[in-house]
Structure formats: C-alpha cells, structure tokens
Design a protein around this motif. Structure first.
Motif, PDB file in Angstrom:
ATOM      1  N   ARG A 155      15.749  50.799  50.403  1.00  0.00           N
ATOM      2  CA  ARG A 155      15.743  51.199  49.082  1.00  0.00           C
ATOM      3  C   ARG A 155      16.885  50.040  48.485  1.00  0.00           C
ATOM      4  O   ARG A 155      17.653  50.830  47.791  1.00  0.00           O
ATOM      5  CB  ARG A 155      15.882  52.578  48.970  1.00  0.00           C
ATOM      6  CG  ARG A 155      15.692  52.906  47.259  1.00  0.00           C
ATOM      7  CD  ARG A 155      15.342  54.382  47.219  1.00  0.00           C
ATOM      8  NE  ARG A 155      14.201  54.962  47.790  1.00  0.00           N
ATOM      9  CZ  ARG A 155      14.218  56.434  47.962  1.00  0.00           C
ATOM     10  NH1 ARG A 155      15.068  57.156  47.667  1.00  0.00           N
ATOM     11  NH2 ARG A 155      12.945  56.804  48.482  1.00  0.00           N
ATOM     12  N   ALA A 179      12.279  46.778  49.713  1.00  0.00           N
ATOM     13  CA  ALA A 179      11.866  47.352  48.450  1.00  0.00           C
ATOM     14  C   ALA A 179      10.343  46.948  48.204  1.00  0.00           C
ATOM     15  O   ALA A 179       9.597  46.521  49.081  1.00  0.00           O
ATOM     16  CB  ALA A 179      12.576  46.263  47.403  1.00  0.00           C
ATOM     17  N   VAL A 218      16.840  56.290  52.447  1.00  0.00           N
ATOM     18  CA  VAL A 218      15.434  56.742  52.064  1.00  0.00           C
ATOM     19  C   VAL A 218      15.448  58.089  52.842  1.00  0.00           C
ATOM     20  O   VAL A 218      14.694  58.956  52.543  1.00  0.00           O
ATOM     21  CB  VAL A 218      14.529  55.805  52.698  1.00  0.00           C
ATOM     22  CG1 VAL A 218      13.353  56.401  52.491  1.00  0.00           C
ATOM     23  CG2 VAL A 218      14.891  54.393  51.937  1.00  0.00           C
ATOM     24  N   HIS A 297      11.904  56.286  41.145  1.00  0.00           N
ATOM     25  CA  HIS A 297      11.421  54.582  41.109  1.00  0.00           C
ATOM     26  C   HIS A 297      12.334  54.014  40.221  1.00  0.00           C
ATOM     27  O   HIS A 297      11.979  52.957  39.912  1.00  0.00           O
ATOM     28  CB  HIS A 297      10.069  54.658  40.785  1.00  0.00           C
ATOM     29  CG  HIS A 297       9.134  55.471  41.774  1.00  0.00           C
ATOM     30  ND1 HIS A 297       9.083  55.074  43.028  1.00  0.00           N
ATOM     31  CD2 HIS A 297       8.403  56.563  41.504  1.00  0.00           C
ATOM     32  CE1 HIS A 297       8.264  56.146  43.555  1.00  0.00           C
ATOM     33  NE2 HIS A 297       7.824  56.877  42.537  1.00  0.00           N
TER      34      HIS A 297
END
Length: 307
Positions: A155, A179, A218, A297
């Motif tokens: 991430r 990503a 994550v 997000h």
C-alpha cells in the motif's frame, strides 16, 4: 475554546463543532500549542468507532486527533526546549483518550513535539507525525533497513506507505512498492524502483526474487503471503495485525518520539521527504475529512486546517 468533539462512539455523524470546550491546562512538562492544522488518520476513525476502547481509557467528550502543527502559546515551568512563538509539529498521543488536537489549542507533552521543518508549511507538517513516525520506526527499528536492502512496501500510495518509500530510499534501499495501477507513477515519483499491482494476484508470484524486508500496511492475504515474499521471516513488520508475530515478524505500534520527529524534519529540509496532501478541509468539515479517510483509498494525507 472552539473545536470538534463527540460524546459517544459512532460514525462521523457524532462529530460536533463546539465553541464551549475548556482551554487545556498547562502542566509542568506541557506545551500549549495554538493549532494551525491537524492530520487525520485511520486510527482517528477507529477511536471514534470505539475499537480502541480496550487499549486506552476513554473520557467523553473526546476531541479527536493525534497529529498537530502550530505555534507555541505557553509552556510549563519544566519545559526548556520550547518557548512562545516557536513553530512545532508533533504526535500528541497520551496514555488516555480525551484531549486531542482538533481544537484551537492542545496541551502537548513536550516529548511529543519537535520544531516544524522550515521546508514545510503548517498544513504539510501536520500530515507527517503519525504516518512518518510509523514508517520511520518500522523501517529503522523493526526491520533495520540499510544500504542495499531490497524492501517491499505494501500500500505504497497511502499515508504511511508514501513516507515509507521515501524513507527506505533515503536509507539506501532498493524499494518495491505495491499499489493500484493508477497510483504506479505516484509511487515511482516517491522513490520506488519497482511498483507491483496489488490486484494482480499474490505479490510473492510477481517478485523476480525474494526481498530482504517487508513492511505490511494491509494485513489479510497480503500479510499471509509475506513469508513467501521475504528471505528471512524475522524481517516482516506489520502495523495492521499482531498475527505477524506468529509468522516470525514484528508488530509495530507507533510511539511519540521527539528524536525521530527531528529526524523526519531533517529529512524534509534535506529534500528527502515530501508530503502529499490528498485534501485539506476547514474545521467545520471535519466529518467530511473523517469520511474520506474511512473510505480507505486516499492517496497521501488528509488534513484539517484551523488557521
């Protein structure tokens, strides 16, 4: 005092703009900061929803926020490192949850603060402390990243990940980020040598060879796949799930540390650490800021500004 507070756990609708909050008391080791800006982090949403009630004593009404930038208004008699007028930034996490940073003033323990980097404005500086410290402490302490290490950052376009890519690169590492495709250029610009698509199947299958260290931001399947991503499982660190310990790795919960804040400031002024602001909201729109962060997000950081 004007600020945001809530009297019960819940979604962003519990947040209230108030002008009757008591001005904080200034104890012997405390710095009263006039708040210019506040970083909004996923943990703020977790606290508001009651998910950390088993870790910290909570006292209503709660003013949210742990990140801050601002100017020193007053100092306690034991404070020797700061004076009125100093520009500061910090990660103001105490041993209980009540008096956060989303208000006109916050009384911050001096250990939680450092001088604001000259290269960053107040909005940018407020985005750094929690996310920057998390990345820095995970990379330098839990993973002992150094020159030539191949480091995988999951991430990488998020708040912590964006800082982690830059810090790892500054430490001399070859950085691989994960990503979505729309964020690959963003992560490359942060200093990643490679970027992998986290939606394209297990990352271990996408690597050309195993890495030296993994920073998991994550959890879930990505963390479960980590032992197949890394040469030595003891060099897996997660800020999401303590189950990483069962894999042989380290769980990281960021702590206030003025020396580390100073190092982040030094890196910023040296051009090694940039800040990406996804969106800045005025105080009156704090609920919208929380809602945006909760979506999960965000590319970069969300900030609430007061000045």
């Amino acid at each position: 005092m004007r600020g945001i507070a809530y009297d019960q756990f819940g979604d962003e609708s519990v947040l209230r703009l108030r002008d009757d909050l008591p001005e904080p008391l200034v104890g012997p080791d405390t710095v009263l900061v006039r708040v210019h800006a506040v970083g909004v982090n996923p943990v703020d949403i977790g606290i508001r929803e009651g998910h950390l009630a088993g870790l910290f004593p909570h006292h209503f009404p709660i003013v949210p926020g742990w990140d801050v930038s601002g100017t020193v208004e007053r100092v306690g008699p034991a404070v020797v490192d700061f004076a009125p007028g100093d520009e500061v930034f910090g990660y103001v996490r105490r041993d209980d949850v009540q008096y956060g940073t989303t208000a006109e003033f916050v009384a911050a323990p001096q250990r939680c603060l450092a001088r604001k980097p000259e290269s960053l404005n107040f909005t940018e500086a407020a985005a750094v402390p929690l996310a920057g410290l998390t990345a820095y402490q995970a990379l330098t302490e839990a993973l002992d990243v150094g020159e030539g290490d191949r480091v995988l950052v999951h991430r990488a376009a998020g708040g912590v990940g964006f800082f982690a890519v830059q810090i790892a690169a500054a430490l001399g590492a070859h950085v691989i980020g994960t990503a979505s495709p729309r964020n690959h250029g963003f992560v490359t610009n942060a200093g990643a040598a490679e970027v992998l698509d986290h939606n394209a199947g297990p990352i271990s299958a996408q690597l050309t060879e195993k890495v030296d260290a993994v920073l998991d931001l994550v959890g879930g399947p990505a963390l479960g796949d980590a032992p197949d991503q890394v040469v030595d499982p003891t060099r897996i660190a997660s800020i999401v799930d303590p189950v990483v310990r069962d894999l042989g790795g380290r769980y990281v919960f960021v702590r206030p540390e003025w020396h580390d804040l100073e190092e982040l400031g030094r890196m910023s002024d040296a051009g090694q650490l940039r800040v990406a602001i996804a969106k800045a909201f005025p105080l009156e729109q704090t609920a919208a800021a929380h809602s945006l962060v909760a979506e999960g997000h965000v590319r970069g950081k969300v900030v609430v500004t007061l000045v």
